[in-house]
Design an enzyme around this catalytic site. Structure first.
Site, PDB file in Angstrom:
ATOM      1  N   ARG A  52     -87.961 105.884  -8.145  1.00 22.47           N
ATOM      2  CA  ARG A  52     -86.660 105.295  -8.490  1.00 22.47           C
ATOM      3  C   ARG A  52     -86.624 104.886  -9.968  1.00 22.47           C
ATOM      4  O   ARG A  52     -85.576 104.890 -10.606  1.00 22.47           O
ATOM      5  CB  ARG A  52     -86.364 104.069  -7.608  1.00 22.47           C
ATOM      6  CG  ARG A  52     -85.065 103.345  -7.983  1.00 22.47           C
ATOM      7  CD  ARG A  52     -84.677 102.313  -6.945  1.00 22.47           C
ATOM      8  NE  ARG A  52     -85.683 101.302  -6.725  1.00 22.47           N
ATOM      9  CZ  ARG A  52     -85.872 100.233  -7.508  1.00 22.47           C
ATOM     10  NH1 ARG A  52     -85.126 100.045  -8.576  1.00 22.47           N
ATOM     11  NH2 ARG A  52     -86.802  99.348  -7.225  1.00 22.47           N
ATOM     12  N   ASP A 109     -66.808 112.115 -20.816  1.00 19.72           N
ATOM     13  CA  ASP A 109     -67.220 112.970 -19.703  1.00 19.72           C
ATOM     14  C   ASP A 109     -67.108 114.407 -20.200  1.00 19.72           C
ATOM     15  O   ASP A 109     -66.011 114.914 -20.455  1.00 19.72           O
ATOM     16  CB  ASP A 109     -66.306 112.735 -18.491  1.00 19.72           C
ATOM     17  CG  ASP A 109     -66.748 113.538 -17.271  1.00 19.72           C
ATOM     18  OD1 ASP A 109     -67.381 114.595 -17.445  1.00 19.72           O
ATOM     19  OD2 ASP A 109     -66.430 113.117 -16.139  1.00 19.72           O
ATOM     20  N   LYS A 126     -71.925 120.751 -11.647  1.00 13.79           N
ATOM     21  CA  LYS A 126     -71.018 121.784 -12.123  1.00 13.79           C
ATOM     22  C   LYS A 126     -71.731 122.794 -13.027  1.00 13.79           C
ATOM     23  O   LYS A 126     -72.663 123.439 -12.591  1.00 13.79           O
ATOM     24  CB  LYS A 126     -69.839 121.115 -12.838  1.00 13.79           C
ATOM     25  CG  LYS A 126     -69.252 119.891 -12.115  1.00 13.79           C
ATOM     26  CD  LYS A 126     -68.766 120.160 -10.713  1.00 13.79           C
ATOM     27  CE  LYS A 126     -67.899 119.061 -10.124  1.00 13.79           C
ATOM     28  NZ  LYS A 126     -68.547 117.776  -9.847  1.00 13.79           N
ATOM     29  N   TYR A 162     -61.239 112.547 -13.454  1.00 11.15           N
ATOM     30  CA  TYR A 162     -61.728 112.802 -12.097  1.00 11.15           C
ATOM     31  C   TYR A 162     -61.315 111.655 -11.170  1.00 11.15           C
ATOM     32  O   TYR A 162     -61.551 110.484 -11.491  1.00 11.15           O
ATOM     33  CB  TYR A 162     -63.244 112.969 -12.133  1.00 11.15           C
ATOM     34  CG  TYR A 162     -63.879 113.233 -10.794  1.00 11.15           C
ATOM     35  CD1 TYR A 162     -63.423 114.261  -9.976  1.00 11.15           C
ATOM     36  CD2 TYR A 162     -64.932 112.455 -10.337  1.00 11.15           C
ATOM     37  CE1 TYR A 162     -63.996 114.512  -8.748  1.00 11.15           C
ATOM     38  CE2 TYR A 162     -65.527 112.698  -9.114  1.00 11.15           C
ATOM     39  CZ  TYR A 162     -65.050 113.730  -8.313  1.00 11.15           C
ATOM     40  OH  TYR A 162     -65.617 113.972  -7.088  1.00 11.15           O
TER      41      TYR A 162
END
Length: 393
Positions: free
Chosen positions: A58, A183, A208, A111
């Site tokens: 993590r 972004d 993507k 988005y």
């Protein structure tokens, strides 16, 4: 190998790689939750930061680290932070850079979940958000308040394809002591480098273009400044938004072909756009590579190509769009974008369904808007598929 002075394609393949004891040609998957210390002092040094050793996945992992280094180098940033999803990247940035009572200005056509989490969740902690058309700089300036901390833009915008001037936004942000976050998902580092244009933070849904094969979900953040990087990584680690080592391996494999995939897809996209532009049933079309796009000149200036994303509307509105989506066979009716396969979807009822109808209209996300992601199939087949679907309307 020091790849900093190498070409982009060389960086895609080699940046982030490290000397591996068994001589593996690719970065291995370190599929482990925890790491063994050499001794008690080594463990203490790792926790105190005196040693770069790994502790717990993590917090950090060699496979994930290789990906972070790779994308940071492609974006010309200080360092990268890989996350479990694109929204984990967005949320980590929001959590790190916004506090109670803070204000953020965001592109209105962004988005859907990136807007929704501000309106529905961060608002509960007295975080204010203003959503404006950031392609018009006067809207940004008018929205600035004394408590504004972040200017968050998505360019090209999802799904309207509006282009925002990154360099101009960076100047506005600097004048008003704001952090500029971009972004860059629709472009990837191959087509656009926001940090070079003055942005402070760039993020991607690596689901993507960067991965490009529709087989993993992930996100990444790259910061220009070490202090901002530390702040965002701290938030990511404590919220548990880390990427999994196998995810990172898959993205490292996918990113190697980023440039050749984008080149092929955007070459086809231009042909598809010209076909749609001239089709009598297409009422309007937005593709940055056509002179009809309102920010065509800006796209030429700040992008290294026009990409493979476009949106269009049909005569007959949503019902016509629905009929088209139900009658194409090669294009997949699916959300996401940037993969090797061509995708078609209806943002108003799918990716932006959580945005109110009123806000969708203001942002230009109309009911007739169809979003199209051009893949790397033979372009003749993509056009024939659209031709067939349009003939049914």
């Amino acid at each position: 190998m020091d790849t900093k002075k190498k070409g982009f394609n060389t960086k895609l393949i080699h940046a982030g790689a490290f000397e591996e004891p068994f001589g593996s040609a690719t970065v291995p998957i370190y599929q482990t939750s925890t790491f063994k210390f050499k001794n008690a002092q080594h463990g203490a040094d790792c926790f105190s930061g005196k040693s770069d050793g790994y502790i717990y996945t993590r917090i950090g992992n060699p496979t994930i680290r290789a990906l972070e280094n790779n994308i940071a180098e492609l974006e010309n940033g200080f360092d990268g932070i890989a996350t479990s999803s694109g929204m984990a990247a967005v949320s980590s940035v929001y959590m790190a850079l916004l506090g109670a009572g803070a204000h953020i200005i965001s592109s209105d056509a962004v988005y859907g979940p990136a807007r929704g989490v501000l309106e529905q969740d961060f608002s509960r902690y007295n975080v204010e958000a203003s959503f404006v058309n950031t392609s018009k700089l006067e809207n940004i300036i008018a929205a600035i308040k004394p408590n504004t901390k972040v200017l968050y833009i998505e360019t090209p915008a999802n799904p309207t394809m509006d282009i925002t001037d990154i360099e101009a936004c960076a100047k506005i942000a600097k004048q008003h002591n704001l952090l500029l976050v971009v972004d860059n998902t629709f472009c990837s580092p191959y087509l656009q480098k926001p940090l070079d244009l003055g942005a402070d933070v760039v993020l991607h849904s690596v689901t993507k273009f960067i991965n490009g094969h529709a087989d993993i979900v992930g996100g990444i953040i790259v910061a220009k400044d070490p202090e901002i990087y530390k702040k965002i990584r701290h938030s990511m680690v404590y919220m548990g938004c880390n990427m999994d080592p196998t995810q990172a391996f898959m993205v490292l494999r996918g990113v190697k072909t980023l440039a050749i995939r984008i080149e092929r897809a955007q070459e086809s996209a231009m042909k598809v756009a010209k076909f749609l532009q001239e089709h009598p049933k297409v009422e309007w079309l937005r593709y940055p590579g056509l002179e009809s796009h309102p920010q065509y000149e800006l796209a030429k200036k700040q992008m290294n190509g026009f990409g493979s994303m476009m949106s269009f509307g049909l005569e007959g509105g949503y019902e016509a769009g629905k009929k088209l989506m139900d009658n194409v066979h090669l294009a997949l009716l699916a959300v996401s974008l940037g993969g090797v396969e061509t995708l078609i979807q209806h943002p108003a009822s799918m990716t932006h369904a959580a945005v109110s109808k009123e806000n969708k209209i203001v942002a230009g996300i109309t009911d007739d808007l169809v979003r199209f992601s051009v893949g790397i199939e033979d372009v003749e087949d993509i056009i024939e598929d659209l031709k067939h679907g349009l003939s049914i309307i």
